[in-house]
Every structure is written in structure tokens, then in C-alpha cells.
Motif scaffolding. Structure first.
Motif, short mmCIF file in Angstrom:
data_model
loop_
_atom_site.label_atom_id
_atom_site.label_comp_id
_atom_site.label_asym_id
_atom_site.label_seq_id
_atom_site.Cartn_x
_atom_site.Cartn_y
_atom_site.Cartn_z
N ILE A 231 2.14 -0.58 8.26
CA ILE A 231 1.77 -1.92 7.77
C ILE A 231 0.56 -1.83 6.86
O ILE A 231 0.54 -2.45 5.79
N ILE A 232 -0.46 -1.07 7.29
CA ILE A 232 -1.68 -0.99 6.48
C ILE A 232 -1.36 -0.35 5.14
O ILE A 232 -1.83 -0.81 4.09
N VAL B 257 6.71 -4.93 5.84
CA VAL B 257 7.15 -6.10 6.61
C VAL B 257 8.43 -5.79 7.37
O VAL B 257 8.57 -6.08 8.56
N SER C 267 -6.69 -1.76 -1.70
CA SER C 267 -7.85 -1.78 -0.80
C SER C 267 -8.15 -0.32 -0.47
O SER C 267 -7.45 0.30 0.31
N LEU D 49 -8.64 1.20 3.22
CA LEU D 49 -7.41 1.10 4.01
C LEU D 49 -6.31 1.98 3.44
O LEU D 49 -5.51 2.54 4.18
N ALA E 237 8.78 -5.65 11.63
CA ALA E 237 9.73 -6.44 12.41
C ALA E 237 10.67 -5.52 13.18
O ALA E 237 10.99 -5.75 14.35
N PHE F 27 4.93 -3.52 0.17
CA PHE F 27 4.72 -4.60 1.12
C PHE F 27 6.03 -4.99 1.81
O PHE F 27 6.07 -5.19 3.02
N VAL G 135 2.92 1.92 14.16
CA VAL G 135 3.34 0.94 13.16
C VAL G 135 2.18 0.50 12.27
O VAL G 135 2.38 0.11 11.12
N TYR G 136 0.95 0.63 12.77
CA TYR G 136 -0.19 0.20 11.96
C TYR G 136 -0.31 1.00 10.68
O TYR G 136 -0.66 0.46 9.63
N TRP H 98 0.33 -2.88 2.91
CA TRP H 98 -0.53 -3.95 2.42
C TRP H 98 -1.58 -3.41 1.45
O TRP H 98 -1.84 -4.02 0.41
#
Lengths: 344, 202
Positions: A140-141, A156, A88, A91, A160, A152, A136-137, A144
């Protein structure tokens, strides 16, 4: 004196534009040294770990390898940023920015010495918690958007982990709030002022919280032994496996800026900030730097000493050990503060 | 129009745009990220109202924790967009009726005489820089509104316990380790040193 004269002159010359301009100058005065500190922290890390493992570490570029960080930066800068097919795109490019921006924005409320702070806001501690929770974004971004299994999995794991350790960290800060009765970082340091120097610091009554905070800080910044998000022996390099060049460098910058941030916060909240440990010595920024360097050394020391946690052990430590300890200590401190035995 | 008004309109426009994209974005992960943007811009609007505690808590709790878990779940789901979209037209009248009802309710509440009167009478008081919104809120919650606050807390606790109880499955074949046993292990339990005579050189 000179600063006041400068401010008056500037206001006369620039008018309404002066405030934004002056603020940008102040921001630069914070951000540029942080960038420098990040660069040399990487060198310090390689040197410290090198000596701990009976190696020498970088020593080819400049004396004692002092120009190594600059060479590394230049190399990363020259490299191509490869955007994987099937990712993506927006992102993918946005993620490193999202990782670095909160790490730098958090510095806005950091007091460096008496009265030396960019924004002396009342809810400073809350603001810091909010900013560090945004970091954390980026991870994660990135995980992904890369469209890669390893990335990924790293994202993840990291999500957590950060969400779990944030709770323990938050509770540790709640005890600091209770004893200092303020969320303003400067006031928290003022609360640790006293005639006994070192004994007035919050690290004495809140010692378990200090330990929990430092260890959660290591987990929060994804550093070894909590570097499950990267875990190079399991998932290659985790969330940033697809990144190259400057995009990768931004993640690196964010991680080290966060380390320095956690070190500053620990020094300010538990180790008395810029206050001197001995009552007859003057308070100064130098003390803060010394404390920060000590905490940063701990980070490097941990990395050289401990093997990586297994994921279930990591979760157990967070949820079954740290969170109960912090909750119990909140109650203990609350009761303790009501008795005459409380002297802080 | 002063600077504050400009900032308000920027945040308001961002909120509305992000909220629209939440329901129109094709990709569910993008939709969740737009929801995050909507939260952050509404936190900006609250900040303009000098409600810094609420604004920062919104970012801290919703953006920093709730949406992270949300994103976590949405990323793992294998969402079939075509199946999600089918039946759009048949459900549209129902959805439109609900939306219309909600708009009516909002107009009813926000446009009522009482609200307008409060707005007219209570001009927004600017507080000094050392005014602590947090302290004020804490005082109210733990004195005037202590019972509603405690009841809300208990309700949340019950909801949490219920959610865990509902999803707890005790699998028979799940493997786990007893941590205390692992910690109590000593080197002599695991390592056996065998002394062997060296073999003669041939």
C-alpha cells in the motif's frame, strides 16, 4: 555436543554480549539460506514454466542456467534507483523495506526439525498471522508513495484482496488450532505424530481447510492467478511500477520469501512438518524440504496453468465461497471432535 | 535500570511521539501511518507485560486489518487541508475543555487509592516460559465471563448488520453477472463452427 561446547566457550569469552551475538549467528543461519532459496526459486520458476510451455528456459549463464539468479541479482544491484518527482520520498524508500521485513521476521518461530527453532514461543501461530498481515503495508505504501495512478490502483486492489483472503486463512488456522489444541508450531507437528504415518496428518480430517489455505496462500502472496496487484496487462506492473534496481529487487525478494513461508506453514500445519509419511522411515528435515518443494511446485504450476481472475470473481471466491466453507468446517470439526469418531 | 526498563521507555517514548504526530502531521496518510506506529509500540509495551495474546492480537486486528482499511479510505479521499484547518481557534476552547476533563478523569481513576493499593500489593509475577497467556485468557472468557463476552459479540454483530444495512444502496443501473449461469455455460452455447468450402484459386 559440539554446539554445547561452543556455547560454553562463547559465554566465557564474550560474557553478556554472547546471547545477542549467538542469536545473530542463528538468524543468519536462517536468513541466508532463505535468500539463496529465493534466488533459486526464481530460476526453478522460469525452468518449470518454460518446460510446461515447451520452452527451455534460461540456459546460457552457467550449466542449465544455474548462475542466472546471480547474474540477475548483480544486474539489479548495479541499476540506479529512480525516485519519481512528486513522490513521498521517505515512504517511497521505506516501502520495500516494509514489504521484506515482516516476510523475514515471520521465520523467527518456524521449527525446521525436532527442537531446531529460533524462538519456541507459545503464541507462534498468532505471531505468524500478525507478521504476514503486516506485509500488505509495503504494497500500500509503495502504491501511494509512487504518486502514480497505476501503482495506486495496484495498491488498492492488493489491500482489498489481502484483507479478504486473510479471513479465510485465519479460519483455516482456527481448525488447526482446535485439533492440535496449541498455537506452538512444534506442538502442532507433535500432534500429527502417530503409528500410521501419513494418515495421522491433519490434512486428512481438514482436507477442505488444506485446499482453502493453499489457495488463499496463493492469493495472499499476490501470485498468479490472483496477481491482480500486478496485472501487467491491465495496470502495467501495479504497485512496483515506479521502482527500479534494488528497491524493486526487495519487493521481489519479499514475494518469494512469502511464498516459501506459506509453503513451510502448509507443510507444518497440514502435512506433518518433518515427520515421515511412512511409519518405518525416520523423521528428518529432508521430509520437510520435500513437502515444501511440492507446495512451491504447486505455486509454479498454478501460474503456468490458470488465467488471471477477474476482480469480481476474486472477491466472490474469497467472501462467498471460502469464508462460508471455513466457518462450516470449523463447526463440523468442533462437533466431530466431541464424538468417538475423532481419532486424530 | 535494567534492560527491560530501557525497552519500556523506548516503546513509551515511541508511542507518545507517534500519537503526537498523528494529530500534528499535515498529510492525513502520514497521520494514519503514525497511528500504526503507535499501535505497534503499544503492542510492544503489552508484550513486556507478558500479555502476548493481547499484544499480537492488537497487531493482527488493528494494524493488519482495521488500519489497512482506514489507510485505504484516507488515500482515496480528497482532503482539503485548508478547509480542515479553518475554525481551529474558535473550537480550541471547547476542545481544550474536553481534553482537560479527560485528563482529570484519568488522574481520578489511575491515581485513586484502590489502584495504588493493587499496584502495591500485586507485584508482577514472572511466569515460566511455557506459561500460556492465551489459554488463561480463553479459559476466563469462556467460563467466568461468558455472558459479558457473548453480549459483546452480539452487540458487534448488530453493529455490523446495521452498518451494512445503512450503507446498502440497490442501484437500478448497476450491472452484475449471474455466476451460476456463467458456470453452467458450455462451449456449444458460445462457439459456432461454420464449415465453409474453400474458394477456388483465381
Amino acid at each position: 555436543m559440539m554446539l554445547q561446547a561452543l556455547e560454553l566457550a562463547g559465554q566465557g569469552f564474550f560474557g553478556a554480549l554472547w546471547l545477542p551475538l549467538w542469536t545473530i549467528v542463528k538468524i543468519m543461519c536462517i536468513v541466508l539460506p532463505i535468500m539463496g532459496a529465493v534466488a533459486y526459486l526464481t530460476l526453478a520458476e522460469r525452468k518449470v514454466i518454460g518446460y510446461m510451455q515447451i520452452r527451455i528456459g534460461p540456459n546460457r549463464v552457467g550449466y542449465f542456467g544455474l548462475l542466472q539468479p546471480i547474474a540477475d541479482g548483480l544486474k539489479l544491484f548495479m541499476k540506479e534507483i529512480i525516485i519519481p518527482t512528486g513522490s513521498s520520498k521517505f515512504l517511497f524508500v521505506f516501502a520495500p523495506i516494509m514489504a521484506l521485513a515482516p516476510a523475514l521476521a515471520a521465520w523467527a518461530v518456524m521449527p525446521f526439525a525436532e527442537g531446531v527453532v529460533l524462538a519456541n514461543v507459545n503464541a507462534g501461530l498468532l505471531y505468524l498471522l500478525a507478521m504476514t498481515s503486516l506485509g500488505v503495508y509495503g504494497i500500500i505504501i509503495a502504491g501511494w508513495a509512487s504518486n502514480s495512478k497505476y501503482a495506486f490502483l495496484g495498491a488498492v486492489r492488493s489491500a482489498a484482496q489481502i484483507v479478504s483472503y486473510e479471513i479465510a486463512m485465519g479460519f483455516a488456522l482456527v481448525t488447526v488450532l482446535m485439533v492440535s489444541q496449541s498455537m506452538n508450531l512444534s506442538d502442532i507437528v507433535h500432534g500429527q505424530q502417530g503409528n500410521l504415518g501419513l494418515l495421522n496428518w491433519y490434512v486428512i480430517p481438514l482436507f477442505p481447510m488444506f485446499l482453502v489455505y493453499v489457495i488463499s496462500g496463493v492469493a495472499e502472496t499476490n501470485r498468479a492467478p490472483f496477481d491482480m496487484a500486478e496485472g501487467e496487462s491491465e495496470i502495467v506492473a501495479g504497485f512496483h511500477v515506479e521502482y527500479s534496481g534494488m528497491a524493486f529487487a526487495l519487493f521481489f525478494l519479499a514475494e518469494y520469501a512469502n511464498m516459501i513461508l506459506i509453503a513451510f506453514l502448509t507443510s507444518i500445519m497440514f502435512l506433518g512438518g518433518w515427520l515421515s509419511p511412512l511409519p518405518f522411515l525416520p523423521d528428518s528435515f529432508i521430509w520437510l524440504l520435500g513437502k515444501v518443494s511440492f507446495i512451491l511446485f504447486l505455486f509454479l504450476w498454478f501460474r503456468a496453468t490458470f488465467p488471471r481472475y477477474r476482480y469480481d470473481q476474486l472477491m466472490r471466491l474469497g467472501w462467498k465461497v471460502f469464508i462460508p466453507i471455513t466457518i462450516i468446517w470449523v463447526i463440523v470439526v468442533a462437533v466431530w471432535m466431541q464424538t468417538s469418531l475423532w481419532v486424530w | 535500570m535494567n534492560f527491560e526498563t530501557v525497552v519500556f521507555y523506548v516503546f513509551a517514548a515511541l508511542t507518545v511521539f507517534a500519537a503526537l504526530r498523528v494529530i500534528t502531521a499535515r498529510n492525513p496518510v502520514h497521520a494514519v501511518l503514525f497511528l500504526v506506529l503507535a499501535f505497534i509500540s503499544s503492542a510492544g509495551i503489552w508484550m513486556l507485560l507478558e500479555a502476548e495474546f493481547l499484544a499480537i492480537t492488537l497487531v493482527l486486528v488493528y494494524v493488519g486489518a482495521v488500519m489497512v482499511l482506514f489507510l485505504f479510505v484516507v488515500m482515496m479521499l480528497d482532503i482539503n487541508l485548508a478547509r480542515l484547518r479553518e475554525g481551529f481557534w474558535s473550537w480550541l476552547p471547547f476542545g481544550a475543555t474536553l481534553a482537560g476533563l479527560m485528563v482529570l478523569e484519568m488522574i481520578w481513576v489511575l491515581g485513586s487509592y484502590e489502584v495504588a493499593e493493587v499496584d502495591r500489593v500485586r507485584t508482577v509475577v514472572k511466569h515460566a516460559a511455557d506459561y500460556s497467556n492465551t489459554k488463561e485468557l480463553g479459559r476466563l472468557i469462556y467460563t467466568d465471563y461468558v455472558y459479558p463476552f457473548e453480549i459483546a459479540a452480539v452487540l458487534l454483530l448488530v453493529a455490523m448488520v446495521a452498518a451494512i444495512a445503512l450503507t446498502l444502496r440497490r442501484r437500478k443501473d448497476a450491472k452484475s453477472q449471474v455466476v451460476s449461469e456463467q458456470i453452467a455455460v458450455q462451449s456449444k452455447d458460445r462457439v459456432r463452427v461454420v464449415s465453409m468450402p474453400s474458394e477456388p484459386r483465381s
